[in-house]
Structures are given as structure tokens and as C-alpha cells.
Design an enzyme around this catalytic site. Sequence first.
Site, PDB file in Angstrom:
ATOM      1  CB  SER A  87      39.585  50.604  48.768  1.00  0.00           C
ATOM      2  OG  SER A  87      38.956  51.057  49.942  1.00  0.00           O
ATOM      3  CB  THR A 189      32.683  49.001  48.260  1.00  0.00           C
ATOM      4  OG1 THR A 189      33.205  48.196  47.218  1.00  0.00           O
ATOM      5  CG2 THR A 189      31.492  49.776  47.767  1.00  0.00           C
ATOM      6  CB  THR A 207      34.456  50.804  44.934  1.00  0.00           C
ATOM      7  OG1 THR A 207      35.630  50.087  45.282  1.00  0.00           O
ATOM      8  CG2 THR A 207      33.954  50.299  43.596  1.00  0.00           C
ATOM      9  NE  ARG A 217      36.445  43.555  39.490  1.00  0.00           N
ATOM     10  CZ  ARG A 217      36.058  43.961  40.687  1.00  0.00           C
ATOM     11  NH1 ARG A 217      36.190  45.240  41.031  1.00  0.00           N
ATOM     12  NH2 ARG A 217      35.518  43.120  41.546  1.00  0.00           N
ATOM     13  CB  VAL A 218      32.685  46.908  35.895  1.00  0.00           C
ATOM     14  CG1 VAL A 218      31.544  47.468  36.736  1.00  0.00           C
ATOM     15  CG2 VAL A 218      33.243  47.993  34.974  1.00  0.00           C
ATOM     16  N   GLY A 219      33.132  45.710  39.025  1.00  0.00           N
ATOM     17  CA  GLY A 219      32.564  44.837  40.036  1.00  0.00           C
ATOM     18  C   GLY A 219      31.098  45.117  40.283  1.00  0.00           C
ATOM     19  CG  ASP A 220      29.605  44.499  44.266  1.00  0.00           C
ATOM     20  OD1 ASP A 220      30.834  44.647  44.230  1.00  0.00           O
ATOM     21  OD2 ASP A 220      28.935  44.694  45.301  1.00  0.00           O
ATOM     22  CB  THR A 240      31.655  45.890  51.258  1.00  0.00           C
ATOM     23  OG1 THR A 240      33.017  46.289  51.096  1.00  0.00           O
ATOM     24  CG2 THR A 240      31.511  45.065  52.516  1.00  0.00           C
ATOM     25  N   GLY A 241      33.152  43.879  49.337  1.00  0.00           N
ATOM     26  CA  GLY A 241      33.944  42.669  49.174  1.00  0.00           C
ATOM     27  C   GLY A 241      34.132  42.289  47.719  1.00  0.00           C
ATOM     28  CG  HIS A 242      36.324  38.875  46.621  1.00  0.00           C
ATOM     29  ND1 HIS A 242      36.657  38.956  47.961  1.00  0.00           N
ATOM     30  CD2 HIS A 242      37.488  38.616  45.970  1.00  0.00           C
ATOM     31  CE1 HIS A 242      37.955  38.747  48.107  1.00  0.00           C
ATOM     32  NE2 HIS A 242      38.481  38.540  46.924  1.00  0.00           N
ATOM     33  N   GLY A 243      33.301  41.664  44.345  1.00  0.00           N
ATOM     34  CA  GLY A 243      32.125  42.029  43.569  1.00  0.00           C
ATOM     35  C   GLY A 243      31.600  40.930  42.679  1.00  0.00           C
TER      36      GLY A 243
END
Length: 332
Positions: A87, A189, A207, A217-220, A240-243
Site C-alpha cells: 500500500s 498509508t 501512499t 483519484r487522490v486521497g488525503d 490513515t484509512g479512507h482518505g
Amino acid sequence: MANRRNFIKTTAIASVAVALNAFGKKEDSETALVPKGTIRKPIVLSTWRFGIPANEAAWEVLKNKGRALDAVEAGVRVPEGDPNERSVGYGGRPDRDGRVTLDACIMDEYSNIGSVACLEHIKHPISVARAVMEKTPHVMLVGEGALQFALLQGYKKENLLTETSEKEWREWLQNSNYKPLVNIENHDTIGMIALDSNGNLSGACTTSGMAYKMHGRVGDSPIIGAGLYVDNEIGAATATGHGEEVIRIAGCHLVVELMRQGKSPQKACEEAVNRIIKLTKYRNKNLNDIQVGFIALNKKGEHGAYCIQKGFNYAKYDETGNNLLDANYFLK
């Protein structure tokens, strides 16, 4: 006599107020037994089990009175370069088009920041993010622009899709069922925050994002204030987790601001998670499908961690050694 009664009454009220205030402070503090004025430094925190080897690299910098910024960069480069970590960085699971795209950001004690998003072919996006911070007038570079910049800085273009990750992706294509699991199995992450011997804070976050995400797609993780935030007067936090859920509340900035208001790192992490839970319920989403965790560190070296559901752990390295700890969680 009246004056005497008023004096006794006033004194009693003041005593109760002092007692209640002291009780409240004790309840909100995770370090009530630490002598006043004691600062635990150096110290480094990082997310998940790969935080243990990452912390080892960071501690090599910190134990020699090095800068927290150098420590966090060195630390997160360890999982970035490990093909067995699925990851982060090299070996990370690809998007649904089979492309490994990486996100990272870094922040120092002076509020200097650098970030890259949707970066391909570069094994260590955290170092590219630092170069953005130190060598450009910008904060974030993305996609082809980030790759061009990295190559100009001398970074080597590589194929980051390992044989194992490619095999899993091709198996996923048979059904293309996109339902990320809640913990590290599918996405995650490494976030790292550190307090050095000089009392300065820095942080890093990197991450490969959710497996089989939509391309682009870009997360946090590369977003300052969402996946990472550092305020050298107050403290630092990383997520960490669902951004998408972390971005929704500007999570790490929120944690630091809650510490500014006087909350301990632990209470600040709990409040941030509770806000995500509240918004999730408003949106009629299933909380069991979501995992978000925060870790936080203040200027005293006090730390905290909290998440939505069981399964999130983090590594702490200080004078007591390098230990993997389980974070407390909401869903029991």
C-alpha cells in the site's frame, strides 16, 4: 458575622472550582504522572506495522540530535522502497488501469510544505515532495508535471508494478468488484510525525492509495491539513484509512487545532473521529465499511491515537524503545 460567612462561602466555592478544574485536567491528560515541565524527546510515531522498521530509520537520525524533517523522510522511505508492502511506494497495488500512482507530502517546523500526487514511476515520492518544498515556489505538483520535475532532479524512472501486484490486479479484473476493505489489506498509508531533541516537529505521509481506484483519484495523504499537519507551536497529526472521509473534515488540521484549544493528543484524535462518525450517519453511509485513524503528538512529547474500528495499530519509538501499539476505537 456576615463578612465571615461570605468569606467561608467564597472560599468553599473557589475550592470546589479548583478541585473540579484539577479533576478535568487529570481526565483529559494521558500523562498525569509525568512531572510538570517534562518533555519527552526525541519521539517518533508512525502508522501501522511497517512503522516499526520505518521508526528504526527515523531514530538513527533522532538519536544523533538530527532534525525531525530528516528523520521522517528517512523513516517513510523504508516502506516506500519495500516491494512487499502493498500500500506504499514500490510494490503498491495499482489503480483499475494497472498503473501504480503515488501520493506524498512533507511538512517541517517552519510550515514549509511540499507535495506530489498521482506520481508514477518514482520509487520515493516523499523525497520528490521534499524537493518540491525546497526547490520550487509551489506546494504541490501532480501527474506528468510531478514526474517531469522528479526526472529533472535526477530521480530514476522505474516500473513500480511488481509481479505479485500485477497478478492480483489481473485477478481483480475478472469481476472488477470495487469494495475496499476497512484496514491495511486493501489500502493504506504510512504517516510519520516526530519531535526532535531541539523540540521541533515535522511530519511525512506517503501512499499508493486505494487498490483499483479510478485513475487520477487522490486521497488525503498528499493534502496538507487533511492527511498531515504540523504546527511547531502546538503539535502534529497524521491520518490513515479512507482518505475521502479525512478530507471531508480537514482531519489533521482539526486535530492540531483541538490541541491548540487545550485538548490532549488523545482527546483531539477522538474528537476528530467522532466528527467523521457524525457526518457518516448524516449521509446514511454504513460505518462498518469505513476505517479512519489518527495519531497525534504535542510539543511535550505526549501522544494519542484513535480510530473508527478495531484493527489500526501504530509504532512509537522513544527512550523506552520501539513498540507497536493498538489504537483504541469507536466500534466495540
